[in-house]
Design a protein around this motif. Structure first.
Motif, PDB file in Angstrom:
ATOM      1  N   LEU A  33       0.829  -1.208   0.000  1.00  0.00           N
ATOM      2  CA  LEU A  33       0.000   0.000   0.000  1.00  0.00           C
ATOM      3  C   LEU A  33       0.865   1.260   0.000  1.00  0.00           C
ATOM      4  O   LEU A  33       0.556   2.239  -0.685  1.00  0.00           O
ATOM      5  CB  LEU A  33      -0.927   0.003   1.217  1.00  0.00           C
ATOM      6  N   LEU A  34       1.956   1.222   0.758  1.00  0.00           N
ATOM      7  CA  LEU A  34       2.821   2.402   0.849  1.00  0.00           C
ATOM      8  C   LEU A  34       3.566   2.632  -0.461  1.00  0.00           C
ATOM      9  O   LEU A  34       3.691   3.766  -0.935  1.00  0.00           O
ATOM     10  CB  LEU A  34       3.820   2.244   1.999  1.00  0.00           C
ATOM     11  N   GLU A  35       4.056   1.545  -1.047  1.00  0.00           N
ATOM     12  CA  GLU A  35       4.794   1.685  -2.307  1.00  0.00           C
ATOM     13  C   GLU A  35       3.867   2.135  -3.424  1.00  0.00           C
ATOM     14  O   GLU A  35       4.228   2.965  -4.263  1.00  0.00           O
ATOM     15  CB  GLU A  35       5.498   0.372  -2.651  1.00  0.00           C
ATOM     16  N   GLU A  36       2.667   1.612  -3.416  1.00  0.00           N
ATOM     17  CA  GLU A  36       1.681   2.015  -4.408  1.00  0.00           C
ATOM     18  C   GLU A  36       1.383   3.511  -4.294  1.00  0.00           C
ATOM     19  O   GLU A  36       1.087   4.178  -5.283  1.00  0.00           O
ATOM     20  CB  GLU A  36       0.399   1.211  -4.206  1.00  0.00           C
ATOM     21  N   ALA A  37       1.456   4.037  -3.064  1.00  0.00           N
ATOM     22  CA  ALA A  37       1.194   5.455  -2.838  1.00  0.00           C
ATOM     23  C   ALA A  37       2.436   6.307  -3.092  1.00  0.00           C
ATOM     24  O   ALA A  37       2.407   7.522  -2.901  1.00  0.00           O
ATOM     25  CB  ALA A  37       0.692   5.665  -1.411  1.00  0.00           C
ATOM     26  N   GLY A  38       3.536   5.674  -3.476  1.00  0.00           N
ATOM     27  CA  GLY A  38       4.724   6.431  -3.856  1.00  0.00           C
ATOM     28  C   GLY A  38       5.789   6.558  -2.781  1.00  0.00           C
ATOM     29  O   GLY A  38       6.762   7.264  -2.965  1.00  0.00           O
ATOM     30  N   PHE A  39       5.609   5.877  -1.659  1.00  0.00           N
ATOM     31  CA  PHE A  39       6.612   5.936  -0.602  1.00  0.00           C
ATOM     32  C   PHE A  39       7.721   4.921  -0.853  1.00  0.00           C
ATOM     33  O   PHE A  39       7.508   3.897  -1.510  1.00  0.00           O
ATOM     34  CB  PHE A  39       5.986   5.612   0.765  1.00  0.00           C
TER      35      PHE A  39
END
Ligand code: MN
Length: 128
Positions: A23-29
Protein backbone atom coordinates in the motif's frame (compact mmCIF):
# COMPACT_ATOMS: atom_id res chain seq x y z
CA UNK A 1 11.11 14.90 -9.21
CA UNK A 2 11.18 15.28 -5.41
CA UNK A 3 12.71 12.52 -3.34
CA UNK A 4 10.20 9.98 -2.14
CA UNK A 5 9.47 9.97 1.56
CA UNK A 6 11.15 7.04 3.27
CA UNK A 7 9.08 5.00 5.71
CA UNK A 8 10.70 2.63 8.18
CA UNK A 9 8.16 -0.16 8.61
CA UNK A 10 8.77 -2.22 11.75
CA UNK A 11 6.49 -5.26 11.65
CA UNK A 12 7.15 -8.88 12.58
CA UNK A 13 4.13 -10.39 10.85
CA UNK A 14 4.97 -11.30 7.29
CA UNK A 15 1.47 -10.80 5.91
CA UNK A 16 1.04 -7.42 7.58
CA UNK A 17 4.45 -6.41 6.30
CA UNK A 18 3.52 -7.40 2.75
CA UNK A 19 0.20 -5.60 2.77
CA UNK A 20 1.52 -2.41 4.38
CA UNK A 21 4.56 -2.31 2.07
CA UNK A 22 2.37 -2.82 -0.97
CA UNK A 23 0.00 0.00 0.00
CA UNK A 24 2.82 2.40 0.85
CA UNK A 25 4.79 1.69 -2.31
CA UNK A 26 1.68 2.02 -4.41
CA UNK A 27 1.19 5.45 -2.84
CA UNK A 28 4.72 6.43 -3.86
CA UNK A 29 6.61 5.94 -0.60
CA UNK A 30 9.96 4.24 -0.24
CA UNK A 31 9.65 1.43 2.30
CA UNK A 32 12.48 0.19 4.51
CA UNK A 33 11.29 -3.05 6.11
CA UNK A 34 12.44 -4.20 9.55
CA UNK A 35 11.15 -7.42 11.07
CA UNK A 36 12.23 -6.57 14.61
CA UNK A 37 13.92 -4.19 17.00
CA UNK A 38 17.49 -5.05 16.00
CA UNK A 39 16.78 -4.63 12.29
CA UNK A 40 15.04 -1.34 13.03
CA UNK A 41 18.07 -0.09 14.97
CA UNK A 42 20.39 -1.02 12.12
CA UNK A 43 18.17 0.70 9.54
CA UNK A 44 17.96 3.83 11.68
CA UNK A 45 21.72 4.00 12.09
CA UNK A 46 22.22 3.56 8.37
CA UNK A 47 19.84 6.19 7.08
CA UNK A 48 17.19 8.03 9.07
CA UNK A 49 13.67 7.68 7.60
CA UNK A 50 11.07 10.45 7.30
CA UNK A 51 8.58 8.50 9.40
CA UNK A 52 8.44 5.29 11.41
CA UNK A 53 5.53 2.88 11.47
CA UNK A 54 6.02 0.76 14.56
CA UNK A 55 4.24 -2.46 15.37
CA UNK A 56 3.74 -2.51 19.13
CA UNK A 57 4.06 -6.30 19.48
CA UNK A 58 7.33 -7.51 18.06
CA UNK A 59 7.41 -11.14 19.12
CA UNK A 60 8.40 -10.65 22.73
CA UNK A 61 9.96 -7.25 22.14
CA UNK A 62 7.91 -4.20 22.98
CA UNK A 63 7.67 -1.58 20.24
CA UNK A 64 7.00 1.10 22.81
CA UNK A 65 10.40 0.57 24.48
CA UNK A 66 12.09 1.27 21.16
CA UNK A 67 9.95 4.39 20.75
CA UNK A 68 11.06 5.55 24.21
CA UNK A 69 14.68 4.87 23.29
CA UNK A 70 14.34 6.90 20.06
CA UNK A 71 12.68 9.78 21.88
CA UNK A 72 15.64 9.97 24.28
CA UNK A 73 18.06 10.13 21.35
CA UNK A 74 16.32 12.67 19.09
CA UNK A 75 16.05 14.15 16.46
CA UNK A 76 12.30 13.96 16.49
CA UNK A 77 10.77 11.77 13.79
CA UNK A 78 7.08 11.14 13.36
CA UNK A 79 6.29 7.71 14.80
CA UNK A 80 2.95 5.99 14.27
CA UNK A 81 1.95 2.99 16.35
CA UNK A 82 0.73 0.08 14.29
CA UNK A 83 -1.15 -2.31 16.46
CA UNK A 84 -3.94 -4.78 16.87
CA UNK A 85 -4.49 -3.54 20.41
CA UNK A 86 -7.85 -1.89 20.60
CA UNK A 87 -8.26 -1.99 24.33
CA UNK A 88 -9.52 1.04 26.12
CA UNK A 89 -6.57 3.20 27.11
CA UNK A 90 -4.10 1.75 24.61
CA UNK A 91 -4.22 4.77 22.32
CA UNK A 92 -3.46 7.05 25.28
CA UNK A 93 -0.65 4.75 26.40
CA UNK A 94 1.00 4.81 22.97
CA UNK A 95 0.66 8.58 22.63
CA UNK A 96 2.02 9.10 26.15
CA UNK A 97 4.89 6.76 25.22
CA UNK A 98 6.05 9.04 22.42
CA UNK A 99 3.99 7.98 19.39
CA UNK A 100 2.45 10.73 17.29
CA UNK A 101 -0.47 8.67 16.16
CA UNK A 102 -2.05 5.27 16.02
CA UNK A 103 -3.13 3.03 13.14
CA UNK A 104 -5.24 0.04 14.11
CA UNK A 105 -4.84 -3.39 12.58
CA UNK A 106 -6.32 -4.89 10.53
CA UNK A 107 -5.23 -2.06 8.26
CA UNK A 108 -7.93 -0.14 6.43
CA UNK A 109 -6.52 -0.43 2.91
CA UNK A 110 -8.38 2.65 1.68
CA UNK A 111 -7.14 5.11 4.29
CA UNK A 112 -3.77 3.66 5.33
CA UNK A 113 -1.45 5.57 2.96
CA UNK A 114 -3.24 8.89 3.40
CA UNK A 115 -3.15 8.47 7.17
CA UNK A 116 0.63 8.02 6.94
CA UNK A 117 0.98 11.02 4.61
CA UNK A 118 -0.95 13.17 7.05
CA UNK A 119 1.84 12.74 9.60
CA UNK A 120 4.71 13.59 7.28
CA UNK A 121 6.18 17.07 7.35
CA UNK A 122 5.26 19.06 4.24
CA UNK A 123 8.05 19.13 1.65
CA UNK A 124 10.47 21.95 2.29
CA UNK A 125 9.12 22.44 5.79
CA UNK A 126 7.23 25.60 6.54
CA UNK A 127 6.47 28.07 9.28
CA UNK A 128 5.75 26.42 12.61
MN1 MN B 1 3.54 -8.00 15.65
Amino acid sequence: MPARSRILLVEDNEQNMELASFLLEEAGFEVVPAAGVDEARRALAERPPDLILMDMDLGGADGLSLVAELRRQGPRLPILALTAHAMRGDRERFLAGGCDGYIAKPIDTRSFASEVRRHLAPPGGGPG
